[in-house]
Design a protein around this motif. Sequence first.
Motif: not given
Length: 742
Positions: A608-621
């Motif tokens: 998305y525009l103006f947003a980071e394209n990854k989770p805040l924390y990933p599954f399994g973290h």
Amino acid sequence: MIWGGVLAAQTAKPIYKQPEHSISERVSDLLERMTLEEKVAQMRMFHAQIGVALNEKDELELSDKVIEKLKMGIGGIKNPGEHLSPHRAAILNNQLQKYIIENGRLGIPGFFVTESYNGVDAAGCTRFGRPINMASTFNPALVKEVFDAVGREARWRGLHLTHSPEADIVRDPRFGRMSEAFGEDTYLTSQMIISAITGLQGDYKGLKSSHIGAVAKHFAGYAQVAGGTNFASIEISPRTLVDEIFPPFKAAVIEANTLGIMASHGDINGVASHANPWLLTEVLREQWGFEGYVVSDANDIGRLHYFMKVAETPEEAAILGLKAGVDVDLYAEDAYALLPEIVSKKPELMKYIDRSAARVLRTKFILGLFDDPYIDIEQVASSVRSQSHLDLAKDADRESIILLQNNGVLPLSPAKTKKIGLVGPLLTSETREQFANAFGEEVEFIEAKGFELTDGNGAVPQLAPEEAQRRGIKEIIDKVQQAEAIVAFVGGDEFTAKEGFFNNALGDRERIDPVGLQDELIASLKKLGKPLIIVLKHRRTLSINTFAKKADAILDCWDLSEKGDYAIAEVLFGKVNPSGKLPVTVPRSIGQLPFHYSQKEINYKKGYLFAENKPLYPFGHGLSYTTFDYSPVQLSHPVLHENGSMYATVKVTNTGSLPGKETVQLYLKDLIGTVVRPMQELKGFQKIELMPGESKEVSFEILPEMLEYCGLDMEKNQGKGTFELRVGSSSASFQAINFELQ
């Protein structure tokens, strides 16, 4: 003469009362003796709150309504004695069972049912962490121990079944019941379901005396509701249903031998689950071989008429549920209660009633209720909420706490940090005491809750007024001026994420950020310039962007046991090294949903525009106070044949200075499929413990069935070709190697 007399006595005794006969023989014999009304009574269940009580003299008291319901017998009763101590509950349930048996023409016992989200849902039992906490441990053996304890505590107070565990896949954090399930992943949920059911049921062998039967729910697709709101429609593709939603239920049936299944509130492709013979008969029984009983969710057969609107009349709703394969009607007066009159006009339905009544009777024979229906009262007080169970709850807490981030501030040192502020709306009345119990007089604690999140209304809670929250923030800031470090208890509670019952209750949310002024609280605490540690308590995934930005460390604790704050203190001060892993993906905003790690690969193309394209924390973290090094993964063979197997091996070394536990995770990625495939899928995990400098080899067996999915023809195939195998510490941190399936 003696032998003849004994033989004659045995012959005179009905087969269903003779334990030496098979269950099927006993069921057939009993069914032949029953009237239509008695059979239908076995297909019904009511809640004890309508009039089952124990008076001050410990004598059973039944309302006129209950007495009327029990005239023909009953299938089951929900939550008898739920508000009594375990000892008094056992007294009540023994008397209740005695009444049912002695006042029924054929002496058919009833089964008594509970639920199990934090342990047995009844007063005086051990309060364990939520199912989502169990998933965070990534430790199936430990989870089985917990549910073994739950099964024992339930049986000791006179209960026989539990409408748990949830085999649902939960991927929408707007949904208020998120923490009742085991997270977003199919494989992890399947492993947790197997552990939970085998624990509850005492490996099935305990069902006759020491454990209870599990009723896996909600079959199927519940939690995939549109908009994340309870009772909404379920929009799910047939392929996703078979590949991702069905497997935990299939595991419950085939691998765990669950005694029961509860149908889902929802629909599949527009067909209401309670009226779906394909789902409840063809898939569940004919394909998977399920022999247990199916119970409706509360009032859902009647709702086929007045809510789902797929039946013209209540009578038609009852017929739809009966034919589809729902054996027990939970609570309703407008569904199976109508069957005797319906059958008088439609005698061809009798075969379905015989079918369902037989399944209920089979369940009661498996539970041993005809041969040993009562509880040993003397055993209860020493067995329920025992010290060993409280210790087990602590063990599960320790392994479920997840270290999301840490800039080195943790673990705290009691020798260096002598004065600590304990603050925030999720602080409880027991927090300070449990922290003090963990560390005695070594540390001084400054306590300041500040404010409540809501008004505590159990149906439709309202947020606390902003003015009250701001006064609370000021109070907190004033009190912690002298603290050397601050531990902020924030997130959500039982009112901000809960079940939205059918009438007059809400539990889902349209946003997933922390409620109220919690971000403002954290920002204000950060300005004090002291080490800031966040203890995150919650029952739904939250987009904690401000928390992540401001905090020096974050412990994700979900909803721990009754002694959970003790385990938190142990982790904060390094007595316990955190080892929990995320059973969900944590998004940055609600706009990213759906955002589970195993969604289709093509979903990762654009952000998305103006947003980071990854989770805040990933599954399994999940981090540790030590560090782990992974060697390159090695394969026993570069090619996996369709009838063979191969092994993937990696050496893991503890390169830090503290002992620690690490969950080694195996993911598989289909590089070219006949249909669009997921980015990756969890297919195995192993939790190991390593001392500083110690190394262990971890091996995973790779079998062709691990690669199966529904192809173009909706038939399961293994998609021959190239696959990527990933081994690492999370879905976003791994080493990869390719292999071929031929």
